[in-house]
Design an enzyme around this catalytic site. Sequence first.
Site, PDB file in Angstrom:
ATOM      1  N   CYS A 138       0.750  -1.407  -0.131  1.00 40.88           N
ATOM      2  CA  CYS A 138      -0.168   0.100  -0.167  1.00 40.88           C
ATOM      3  C   CYS A 138       0.826   1.241  -0.012  1.00 40.88           C
ATOM      4  O   CYS A 138       1.579   1.598  -1.051  1.00 40.88           O
ATOM      5  CB  CYS A 138      -0.931  -0.082   1.149  1.00 40.88           C
ATOM      6  SG  CYS A 138      -2.313   1.092   0.986  1.00 40.88           S
ATOM      7  N   HIS A 249      -3.611  -5.432   0.065  1.00 40.65           N
ATOM      8  CA  HIS A 249      -3.035  -5.880   1.350  1.00 40.65           C
ATOM      9  C   HIS A 249      -3.257  -7.364   1.695  1.00 40.65           C
ATOM     10  O   HIS A 249      -4.298  -7.808   2.291  1.00 40.65           O
ATOM     11  CB  HIS A 249      -3.982  -5.115   2.533  1.00 40.65           C
ATOM     12  CG  HIS A 249      -3.586  -3.703   2.654  1.00 40.65           C
ATOM     13  ND1 HIS A 249      -2.708  -3.111   3.593  1.00 40.65           N
ATOM     14  CD2 HIS A 249      -4.091  -2.395   2.043  1.00 40.65           C
ATOM     15  CE1 HIS A 249      -2.792  -1.647   3.717  1.00 40.65           C
ATOM     16  NE2 HIS A 249      -3.494  -1.323   2.722  1.00 40.65           N
ATOM     17  N   GLU A 251      -1.839  -9.007   4.033  1.00 40.13           N
ATOM     18  CA  GLU A 251      -1.911  -9.225   5.381  1.00 40.13           C
ATOM     19  C   GLU A 251      -3.297  -9.278   6.028  1.00 40.13           C
ATOM     20  O   GLU A 251      -3.531 -10.281   6.986  1.00 40.13           O
ATOM     21  CB  GLU A 251      -1.133  -8.689   6.117  1.00 40.13           C
ATOM     22  CG  GLU A 251      -1.404  -6.957   6.603  1.00 40.13           C
ATOM     23  CD  GLU A 251      -1.550  -6.099   5.370  1.00 40.13           C
ATOM     24  OE1 GLU A 251      -1.021  -6.369   4.328  1.00 40.13           O
ATOM     25  OE2 GLU A 251      -1.883  -4.898   5.330  1.00 40.13           O
TER      26      GLU A 251
END
Length: 322
Positions: A138, A249, A251
């Site tokens: 990001c 993202h 994660e």
Amino acid sequence: MEMPEKMLSLLVFAMVFVFGVSAKAMSPGPGKPVNNRPIIGILAQQVVDKAMDRFGKTYIPASYVKEMESGGSRVMPIRLNQTLPEYEKIFKTINGMLFIGGAVNLKTSDYARAAKAFYRLAVEANDAGEYFPIWGTCMGFQLLTVLVARENLLSNTTAENVALPLNLTAEAPSSRMFQGFSDELLKALSHENITGNFHHYGITEKAFRGNERLQQFFSILSTNIAENGAEFVSTMEGRKYPFYGVQWHPEVNRFQWNPKKNYPHSQNAASVSSSLATFFVNEARKSFHHFRDPEEERAALIYNYAPVYVGNISGYEQSYFF
Ligand SMILES: *[C@@H]1O[C@H](CO)[C@@H](O)[C@H](O)[C@H]1NC(C)=O
Ligand SMILES: *[C@@H]1O[C@H](CO)[C@@H](O)[C@H](O)[C@H]1NC(C)=O
Ligand SMILES: *[C@@H]1O[C@H](CO)[C@@H](O)[C@H](O)[C@H]1NC(C)=O
Ligand SMILES: *[C@@H]1O[C@H](CO)[C@@H](O)[C@H](O)[C@H]1NC(C)=O
Ligand SMILES: *[C@@H]1O[C@H](CO)[C@@H](O)[C@H](O)[C@H]1NC(C)=O
């Protein structure tokens, strides 16, 4: 005793062969040395959110730490505002670097200054024949474009709280990043809503391709369409350097659960997240930086810190503060 020139060049060739920057190889091939105790450095981010500033000036959301740990690495948090000699010392002890998301100025912030120092060290190390990978997520992705282009080419490419499939480019199937993906997983990545987007700025494909430095440095592996219709670059990897960036993202797919956020949690979403963690940590296994002193290593690792519960005041579940 002087080495005959031919022997010397043979030796150099052999060294380049064994240790050289072979960005193409996904995992170290048989016979190649590997570092099975890698440490990924994560640069702490300035707290800008008022709800979190009572815990500290800088933070690292635990989801990024878990993402790296899940690939088989340890994590070392790196504080901002240290001197260049301090960062040089740290650099020699870590095997890869993660630039996380956030919201700070990409040229003038404490974060941007520290990131630039590590970026330069990594470029120099790779140029000198070492292997040192960097991953940007990001804002970390955006930062990599600023560092490589040496100017800020970002514009409004809002895709806020939306999960999308990637529009993979022709270069994606032969990329290093997706080499370990099965055909099914690559198909899911390009058909299912399994990449979480939480950004207002990004780089349009047009701006990217119009910049010679970026164009030469990175291959575009995917694009997406923003809310305003702009086509933005969503995944990239270094052509020569082991540097990787995702505007989305990975994660959150396994480590963030706020029900108000569109965090993808399907089996394929989790697989994408774990495959990328495995990939990046494998890259770090090709780096042989290490601590000389086990006591210093012990004291530097994230295990010395306890994450704080922030699930009721942020989109994260837990965060480390420094
Ligand atoms: C870094 O140093 C500057 C200047 O002294 C200071 O304003 C800033 O708060 C510091 N940042 C952090 C994260 O400690
Ligand atoms: C994926 O997301 C888009 C936009 O948010 C939505 O229109 C579409 O129905 C979703 N697809 C699936 C299979 O959930
Ligand atoms: C992929 O690209 C096509 C063609 O440009 C576009 O219509 C579509 O919306 C894009 N999909 C996503 C998820 O951005
Ligand atoms: C970016 O574009 C979106 C969608 O067109 C708009 O809602 C938003 O206000 C814009 N943001 C900025 C910072 O210009
Ligand atoms: C959030 O949760 C923590 C831990 O349970 C609690 O101490 C804190 O007061 C809560 N904050 C808010 C704003 O509800």
